[in-house]
Design a protein around this motif. Structure first.
Motif, short mmCIF file in Angstrom:
data_model
loop_
_atom_site.label_atom_id
_atom_site.label_comp_id
_atom_site.label_asym_id
_atom_site.label_seq_id
_atom_site.Cartn_x
_atom_site.Cartn_y
_atom_site.Cartn_z
N ILE A 206 0.91 -1.03 0.03
CA ILE A 206 -0.10 0.02 -0.01
C ILE A 206 0.92 1.11 -0.05
O ILE A 206 0.57 2.28 -0.82
CB ILE A 206 -1.03 -0.09 1.14
N ALA A 207 2.06 1.31 0.71
CA ALA A 207 2.89 2.43 0.69
C ALA A 207 3.41 2.77 -0.42
O ALA A 207 3.50 3.49 -0.99
CB ALA A 207 4.09 2.18 1.83
N ALA A 208 3.66 1.57 -1.24
CA ALA A 208 4.54 1.64 -2.65
C ALA A 208 3.07 2.16 -3.69
O ALA A 208 3.58 3.06 -4.41
CB ALA A 208 4.87 0.33 -3.19
N TYR A 209 2.08 1.73 -3.34
CA TYR A 209 1.09 2.34 -4.41
C TYR A 209 0.88 3.76 -4.27
O TYR A 209 0.62 4.52 -5.10
CB TYR A 209 -0.17 1.38 -4.13
N VAL A 210 0.50 3.94 -2.92
CA VAL A 210 0.33 5.51 -2.61
C VAL A 210 1.49 6.38 -2.98
O VAL A 210 1.44 7.42 -3.50
CB VAL A 210 -0.17 5.69 -1.16
N GLY A 211 2.67 5.89 -2.78
CA GLY A 211 3.93 6.51 -3.15
C GLY A 211 3.85 6.73 -4.56
O GLY A 211 4.26 8.07 -4.94
N LEU A 212 3.51 5.85 -5.45
CA LEU A 212 3.71 6.04 -6.72
C LEU A 212 2.55 7.02 -7.33
O LEU A 212 2.97 7.94 -8.03
CB LEU A 212 3.33 4.63 -7.62
N TRP A 213 1.31 7.13 -6.78
CA TRP A 213 0.59 8.03 -7.29
C TRP A 213 0.78 9.27 -6.88
O TRP A 213 0.41 10.63 -7.58
CB TRP A 213 -0.84 7.60 -6.69
N LYS A 214 1.24 9.72 -5.56
CA LYS A 214 1.86 10.90 -5.07
C LYS A 214 2.90 11.50 -6.18
O LYS A 214 3.24 12.61 -6.40
CB LYS A 214 2.27 10.90 -3.64
N ALA A 215 3.87 10.43 -6.52
CA ALA A 215 4.83 10.83 -7.35
C ALA A 215 4.57 10.94 -8.75
O ALA A 215 4.90 12.14 -9.31
CB ALA A 215 5.89 9.70 -7.24
N MET A 216 3.46 10.41 -9.10
CA MET A 216 2.86 10.61 -10.51
C MET A 216 2.10 12.12 -10.63
O MET A 216 2.11 12.80 -11.40
CB MET A 216 1.81 9.70 -10.96
N ALA A 217 1.15 12.31 -9.39
CA ALA A 217 0.64 13.49 -9.64
C ALA A 217 1.68 14.67 -9.46
O ALA A 217 1.62 15.87 -10.15
CB ALA A 217 -0.04 13.78 -8.08
N GLU A 218 2.97 14.60 -8.57
CA GLU A 218 3.74 15.43 -8.52
C GLU A 218 4.44 15.82 -9.78
O GLU A 218 4.76 17.04 -10.30
CB GLU A 218 5.04 15.23 -7.55
N ALA A 219 5.03 14.70 -10.64
CA ALA A 219 5.41 14.91 -11.94
C ALA A 219 4.32 15.26 -12.91
O ALA A 219 5.02 15.96 -13.78
CB ALA A 219 5.96 13.49 -12.15
N SER A 220 3.24 15.21 -12.72
CA SER A 220 2.18 15.42 -13.80
C SER A 220 1.98 17.33 -13.64
O SER A 220 1.66 17.70 -14.64
CB SER A 220 0.92 14.88 -13.60
N HIS A 221 2.45 17.87 -12.52
CA HIS A 221 2.40 19.38 -12.47
C HIS A 221 3.28 19.93 -13.40
O HIS A 221 3.15 21.06 -13.85
CB HIS A 221 2.71 19.76 -11.14
N THR A 222 4.53 19.37 -14.07
CA THR A 222 5.33 19.77 -14.94
C THR A 222 5.57 18.68 -16.26
O THR A 222 6.37 18.97 -17.22
CB THR A 222 6.90 20.04 -14.30
N SER A 223 4.83 17.77 -16.16
CA SER A 223 4.73 16.70 -17.13
C SER A 223 6.28 16.21 -17.17
O SER A 223 6.96 16.10 -18.21
CB SER A 223 4.60 17.22 -18.60
N ASN A 224 6.75 16.00 -16.00
CA ASN A 224 8.26 15.21 -15.68
C ASN A 224 7.99 13.83 -16.15
O ASN A 224 8.41 13.10 -15.00
CB ASN A 224 8.85 15.80 -14.67
N TRP A 225 8.53 13.33 -17.23
CA TRP A 225 8.15 11.87 -17.52
C TRP A 225 9.72 11.20 -17.13
O TRP A 225 9.55 10.11 -17.05
CB TRP A 225 8.05 11.71 -19.07
N GLN A 226 10.73 12.10 -16.55
CA GLN A 226 11.79 11.49 -16.17
C GLN A 226 12.11 11.35 -14.55
O GLN A 226 13.01 11.26 -14.09
CB GLN A 226 13.04 12.16 -16.85
N SER A 227 10.68 11.81 -13.85
CA SER A 227 11.07 11.90 -12.44
C SER A 227 11.77 10.66 -11.80
O SER A 227 11.05 9.48 -12.18
CB SER A 227 9.47 12.06 -11.95
N PRO A 228 12.56 10.72 -10.89
CA PRO A 228 13.24 9.54 -10.33
C PRO A 228 12.25 8.86 -9.41
O PRO A 228 12.59 7.70 -9.14
CB PRO A 228 14.61 9.98 -9.57
N ASP A 229 11.33 9.65 -8.99
CA ASP A 229 10.30 8.94 -7.81
C ASP A 229 9.43 7.82 -8.62
O ASP A 229 8.92 6.95 -7.99
CB ASP A 229 9.59 10.02 -7.35
N LEU A 230 9.20 8.08 -9.93
CA LEU A 230 8.49 7.05 -10.48
C LEU A 230 9.20 5.72 -10.57
O LEU A 230 8.41 4.79 -10.27
CB LEU A 230 8.20 7.37 -12.09
N VAL A 231 10.53 5.66 -10.66
CA VAL A 231 11.24 4.46 -10.85
C VAL A 231 11.12 3.84 -9.49
O VAL A 231 11.56 2.78 -9.16
CB VAL A 231 12.64 4.66 -11.14
#
Length: 203
Positions: free
Chosen positions: A75-100
């Motif tokens: 659950i922590a990984a799942y929530v962490g992923l969507w938070k990272a995705m939301a943060e990256a989406s604010h600048t369309s940063n497809w290379q965000s290291p948090d996604l990995v």
């Protein structure tokens, strides 16, 4: 002139509806024309809320089964992923290291591919989804390596905009059923490996 992708159903999360990740990857690849190289923490988490612990008392943690521990980490990984995705989406940063950090396999490909398409089109998102993940299965129970999650994710306040500040489309956000697989990796981390997002109003 930069290549552009057909927006289609670009309401955030909506573009993933009705299909597994590898299907969404195909949609991203087929709908984009490129003139160059293309690159490709839990549910609502219970917060301590700043509670102070007493220095005079120590409390031993309750025993946790391997299945429970795996579920919590998934659950922590799942929530962490969507938070990272939301943060990256604010600048369309497809290379965000948090996604990995929180995703691998087709899950990582689809999310980074979505952000890359947004980058090409000049789209950004605002806000973030509201999550309510629950564990539906853990296997094997004695030494878990795979956890399945079910979530009724709400994208009402996570919408896409053009650079001029206008919404990409007039489709509302809302609640969608999200089913996810989270796996234990060799480095000891749990990452989302694939997921499916159902139609608006599916939960």
């Amino acid at each position: 002139m930069a290549p552009r992708c057909t927006p289609g159903r670009y309401r955030r999360m909506g573009w993933l509806a009705s299909g597994l990740l590898y299907v969404a990857v195909a949609v991203v690849v087929v709908s984009c024309s490129s003139g160059g190289d293309s690159e490709p923490s839990p549910g609502p988490v219970a917060s301590t809320g700043g509670a102070r612990s007493s220095p005079a008392t120590s409390v031993s943690p309750s025993p946790t089964s391997p299945a429970d521990a795996a579920g919590q980490r998934a659950i922590a990984a799942y929530v962490g992923l969507w938070k990272a995705m939301a943060e990256a989406s604010h600048t369309s940063n497809w290379q965000s290291p948090d996604l990995v950090r929180y995703a691998s396999g087709s899950a990582l490909q689809v999310l980074s591919g979505s952000l890359y398409a947004d980058h090409l089109n000049g789209f950004v998102s605002r806000g973030e989804p509201v999550l309510h993940p629950q564990v539906t299965s853990v296997s094997p129970s004695e030494a878990p390596t795979t956890v399945m999650l079910s979530d009724c994710a709400d994208s009402t306040n996570w919408l896409q905009y053009r650079t001029d500040g206008t919404l990409v489309d007039d489709e509302p956000g809302g609640r969608r059923l999200v089913t996810s697989e989270v796996r234990l990796h060799e480095d000891g981390s749990w990452r989302v490996t694939r997921f499916a997002v159902e139609d608006l109003g599916s939960c």
